[in-house]
Write a protein that holds these residues in place. Structure first.
Motif, PDB file in Angstrom:
ATOM      1  N   ASP A   1      15.737  36.185  10.174  1.00 41.58           N
ATOM      2  CA  ASP A   1      15.366  35.192   9.159  1.00 41.58           C
ATOM      3  C   ASP A   1      15.290  33.857   9.886  1.00 41.58           C
ATOM      4  N   ILE A   2      14.077  33.402  10.153  1.00 41.82           N
ATOM      5  CA  ILE A   2      13.858  32.261  11.047  1.00 41.82           C
ATOM      6  C   ILE A   2      13.410  31.057  10.228  1.00 41.82           C
ATOM      7  N   GLY A   3      14.288  30.087  10.114  1.00 37.74           N
ATOM      8  CA  GLY A   3      13.960  28.849   9.421  1.00 37.74           C
ATOM      9  C   GLY A   3      13.735  27.723  10.402  1.00 37.74           C
ATOM     10  N   GLY A   4      13.469  26.545   9.888  1.00 37.43           N
ATOM     11  CA  GLY A   4      13.244  25.405  10.762  1.00 37.43           C
ATOM     12  C   GLY A   4      14.491  24.948  11.476  1.00 37.43           C
ATOM     13  N   THR A   5      15.670  25.263  10.915  1.00 35.63           N
ATOM     14  CA  THR A   5      16.937  24.834  11.508  1.00 35.63           C
ATOM     15  C   THR A   5      17.692  25.999  12.130  1.00 35.63           C
ATOM     16  N   ASN A   6      17.890  27.079  11.359  1.00 36.93           N
ATOM     17  CA  ASN A   6      18.678  28.218  11.820  1.00 36.93           C
ATOM     18  C   ASN A   6      17.830  29.477  11.956  1.00 36.93           C
ATOM     19  N   CYS A   7      18.189  30.283  12.932  1.00 38.25           N
ATOM     20  CA  CYS A   7      17.598  31.604  13.105  1.00 38.25           C
ATOM     21  C   CYS A   7      18.721  32.624  12.978  1.00 38.25           C
ATOM     22  N   ARG A   8      18.660  33.456  11.950  1.00 37.52           N
ATOM     23  CA  ARG A   8      19.674  34.477  11.714  1.00 37.52           C
ATOM     24  C   ARG A   8      19.122  35.823  12.174  1.00 37.52           C
ATOM     25  N   LEU A   9      19.951  36.594  12.866  1.00 40.33           N
ATOM     26  CA  LEU A   9      19.545  37.883  13.414  1.00 40.33           C
ATOM     27  C   LEU A   9      20.543  38.938  12.984  1.00 40.33           C
ATOM     28  N   ALA A  10      20.071  40.165  12.771  1.00 39.77           N
ATOM     29  CA  ALA A  10      20.997  41.240  12.415  1.00 39.77           C
ATOM     30  C   ALA A  10      20.430  42.595  12.804  1.00 39.77           C
ATOM     31  N   ARG A  11      21.345  43.509  13.092  1.00 39.86           N
ATOM     32  CA  ARG A  11      20.999  44.918  13.303  1.00 39.86           C
ATOM     33  C   ARG A  11      21.573  45.707  12.142  1.00 39.86           C
ATOM     34  N   PHE A  12      20.732  46.530  11.526  1.00 44.28           N
ATOM     35  CA  PHE A  12      21.134  47.348  10.380  1.00 44.28           C
ATOM     36  C   PHE A  12      20.978  48.821  10.725  1.00 44.28           C
TER      37      PHE A  12
ATOM     38  N   PHE B   1       6.992  26.550 -24.493  1.00 49.28           N
ATOM     39  CA  PHE B   1       7.610  27.722 -23.888  1.00 49.28           C
ATOM     40  C   PHE B   1       9.122  27.590 -23.705  1.00 49.28           C
ATOM     41  N   ALA B   2       9.726  26.540 -24.256  1.00 46.11           N
ATOM     42  CA  ALA B   2      11.160  26.340 -24.059  1.00 46.11           C
ATOM     43  C   ALA B   2      11.962  27.544 -24.550  1.00 46.11           C
ATOM     44  N   HIS B   3      11.606  28.090 -25.715  1.00 43.91           N
ATOM     45  CA  HIS B   3      12.346  29.232 -26.261  1.00 43.91           C
ATOM     46  C   HIS B   3      12.232  30.435 -25.320  1.00 43.91           C
ATOM     47  N   TRP B   4      11.052  30.646 -24.781  1.00 43.66           N
ATOM     48  CA  TRP B   4      10.825  31.753 -23.839  1.00 43.66           C
ATOM     49  C   TRP B   4      11.613  31.537 -22.554  1.00 43.66           C
ATOM     50  N   LEU B   5      11.601  30.312 -22.023  1.00 44.45           N
ATOM     51  CA  LEU B   5      12.305  30.019 -20.780  1.00 44.45           C
ATOM     52  C   LEU B   5      13.811  30.215 -20.927  1.00 44.45           C
ATOM     53  N   ARG B   6      14.358  29.902 -22.096  1.00 36.82           N
ATOM     54  CA  ARG B   6      15.800  30.029 -22.301  1.00 36.82           C
ATOM     55  C   ARG B   6      16.277  31.484 -22.252  1.00 36.82           C
ATOM     56  N   LYS B   7      15.371  32.422 -22.428  1.00 37.63           N
ATOM     57  CA  LYS B   7      15.746  33.833 -22.402  1.00 37.63           C
ATOM     58  C   LYS B   7      15.814  34.416 -20.989  1.00 37.63           C
ATOM     59  N   ILE B   8      15.350  33.667 -20.017  1.00 34.52           N
ATOM     60  CA  ILE B   8      15.222  34.194 -18.663  1.00 34.52           C
ATOM     61  C   ILE B   8      16.485  33.884 -17.859  1.00 34.52           C
ATOM     62  N   PRO B   9      17.118  34.895 -17.275  1.00 33.24           N
ATOM     63  CA  PRO B   9      18.307  34.625 -16.460  1.00 33.24           C
ATOM     64  C   PRO B   9      17.944  33.876 -15.186  1.00 33.24           C
ATOM     65  N   VAL B  10      18.770  32.909 -14.843  1.00 38.34           N
ATOM     66  CA  VAL B  10      18.598  32.123 -13.623  1.00 38.34           C
ATOM     67  C   VAL B  10      19.824  32.369 -12.750  1.00 38.34           C
ATOM     68  N   ARG B  11      19.589  32.831 -11.534  1.00 41.34           N
ATOM     69  CA  ARG B  11      20.682  33.223 -10.646  1.00 41.34           C
ATOM     70  C   ARG B  11      20.611  32.473  -9.332  1.00 41.34           C
ATOM     71  N   LEU B  12      21.772  32.299  -8.707  1.00 44.53           N
ATOM     72  CA  LEU B  12      21.872  31.625  -7.417  1.00 44.53           C
ATOM     73  C   LEU B  12      22.319  32.617  -6.356  1.00 44.53           C
ATOM     74  N   LEU B  13      21.483  32.792  -5.330  1.00 41.62           N
ATOM     75  CA  LEU B  13      21.833  33.616  -4.175  1.00 41.62           C
ATOM     76  C   LEU B  13      22.674  32.758  -3.236  1.00 41.62           C
ATOM     77  N   GLU B  14      23.982  33.023  -3.193  1.00 37.73           N
ATOM     78  CA  GLU B  14      24.880  32.187  -2.402  1.00 37.73           C
ATOM     79  C   GLU B  14      25.127  32.734  -1.001  1.00 37.73           C
ATOM     80  N   ASP B  15      24.763  33.979  -0.745  1.00 37.63           N
ATOM     81  CA  ASP B  15      24.970  34.573   0.569  1.00 37.63           C
ATOM     82  C   ASP B  15      23.964  33.970   1.551  1.00 37.63           C
ATOM     83  N   ALA B  16      24.456  33.318   2.587  1.00 35.61           N
ATOM     84  CA  ALA B  16      23.576  32.657   3.553  1.00 35.61           C
ATOM     85  C   ALA B  16      22.742  33.645   4.350  1.00 35.61           C
ATOM     86  N   GLU B  17      23.085  34.936   4.300  1.00 32.54           N
ATOM     87  CA  GLU B  17      22.331  35.947   5.036  1.00 32.54           C
ATOM     88  C   GLU B  17      21.475  36.809   4.111  1.00 32.54           C
ATOM     89  N   SER B  18      21.176  36.284   2.926  1.00 35.33           N
ATOM     90  CA  SER B  18      20.352  37.060   1.993  1.00 35.33           C
ATOM     91  C   SER B  18      18.976  37.353   2.584  1.00 35.33           C
TER      92      SER B  18
END
Length: 342
Positions: A13-24, A298-315
């Protein structure tokens, strides 16, 4: 002796600042297991050869010997084998490996990887940022992914049975939506737009300019007169209510709303990227949700949609490995856009 039923994948996962590498390792049961991971600084990797050397050194496996190698890069990708950083000098070219290697090789956009991460346990376990109505979101419905860090990335996921009844799997739709012109409203926002364009030498600011770390730092300077690094702004102004938090959260909410409407993402929105993971208030504050739902039709429609945060830096690593898994599960590994996942 190694288990002959186990296949090995290399993910980056290669970003402008960090490059993350893994073997699976991918077992006969289809379960991915991360065997080893490492982080490097992206500016230290100047060429494909530097990257391949780093992969072999850090992971004790050269891509030529892996069953699948998937490199996710924060920038445009061409032909599934080449790509480059938008905010960096690295250019990646896997065509020589693909021509002579026996494994499967792909270069993908980093937010294609983040989208694939939503199909793994990380996506299921991502933090729900607000309660949703009792009726659960449909499992097989479009999903949207967005995230700001050194740049701004977006992607969408569509279940294949939307087009082919009875089909399993998902279509991962890459996007360069982070480079769309960002919408500003009102005198103060337009004054900031002018300030931002002057500072960056632009005619029109893109979402990538507004929500990235450099945009955050310039927003704080515009509002307070202080010149700080993005990290310093996060620690000082995004950890508690502040004018910077209020305005940045509104900008983030606006970008999320536009993406959700574009994708019709009734299956949910996942937020990734370093800024939100380190400073969750910018995507969980009242200002964020006020802007997210600021669409009368669309406010009523938007309120029904779950919003989640991916906190794992290696996602992104898990998403790249998931992409590789889907490639290996295909009857043929020649398709550039895998979609097998139930």
């Amino acid at each position: 002796m190694p288990d002959k039923g186990v296949r090995h994948l290399i993910a980056a996962d290669i970003g402008g600042t960090n490059c993350r590498l893994a073997r699976f390792a991918l077992g006969p049961d289809g379960r991915l297991v991360r065997e080893h991971s490492a982080w490097l600084e992206s500016p230290d990797l100047c060429t494909t050869e530097h990257l391949l050397t780093a992969l072999e050194r850090e992971l004790a496996l050269h891509p030529a010997r892996a069953d699948a190698t998937v490199l996710a890069i924060a920038g445009p990708v061409h032909d599934g084998l080449t790509g480059g950083l938008t905010n960096g000098s690295l250019r990646v070219d896997l065509r020589p490996l693909a021509a002579h290697g026996t494994g499967v090789f792909r270069v993908i956009n980093d937010f294609v990887a983040q989208a694939c991460a939503c199909l793994t346990e990380l996506g299921d376990e991502a933090r729900l940022l607000r309660p949703v109505p009792p009726a659960p979101a449909p499992l097989r419905a479009p999903r949207a992914v967005i995230g700001a860090g050194t740049g701004l990335g977006v992607a969408c996921l569509y279940p294949l049975d939307m087009a082919v009844p009875g089909a399993g799997g998902w279509l991962v739709a890459p996007s360069e939506g982070g480079h769309m012109a960002f919408p500003f409203a009102g005198a103060e926002e337009n004054a900031f737009h002018e300030f931002l364009c002057t500072a960056l030498g632009l005619a029109v600011a893109e979402g990538d300019d507004v929500l990235s770390g450099r945009g955050l730092a310039l927003l704080h300077e515009f509002l307070t007169g202080e010149r700080l690094t993005p990290g310093e702004v996060g620690r000082k102004a995004l950890s508690a209510p502040s004018p910077t938090l209020s305005r940045y959260a509104r900008f983030y909410g606006r970008a999320c709303r536009n993406l959700m409407l574009s994708c019709l993402s009734t299956g949910g929105l996942w937020i990734a990227g370093g800024i939100a993971a380190r400073n969750p208030l910018c995507v969980s504050s009242p200002e964020f949700f006020a802007e997210l739902f600021a669409e009368p039709s669309f406010a009523h429609w938007l309120r029904k949609i779950p919003v989640r945060l991916l906190e794992d830096a290696e996602s992104g690593l898990w998403g790249a490995a998931q992409y590789g898994r889907m490639l290996l599960e295909q009857p043929s590994s020649t398709s550039a856009t895998p979609a097998r996942h139930n």
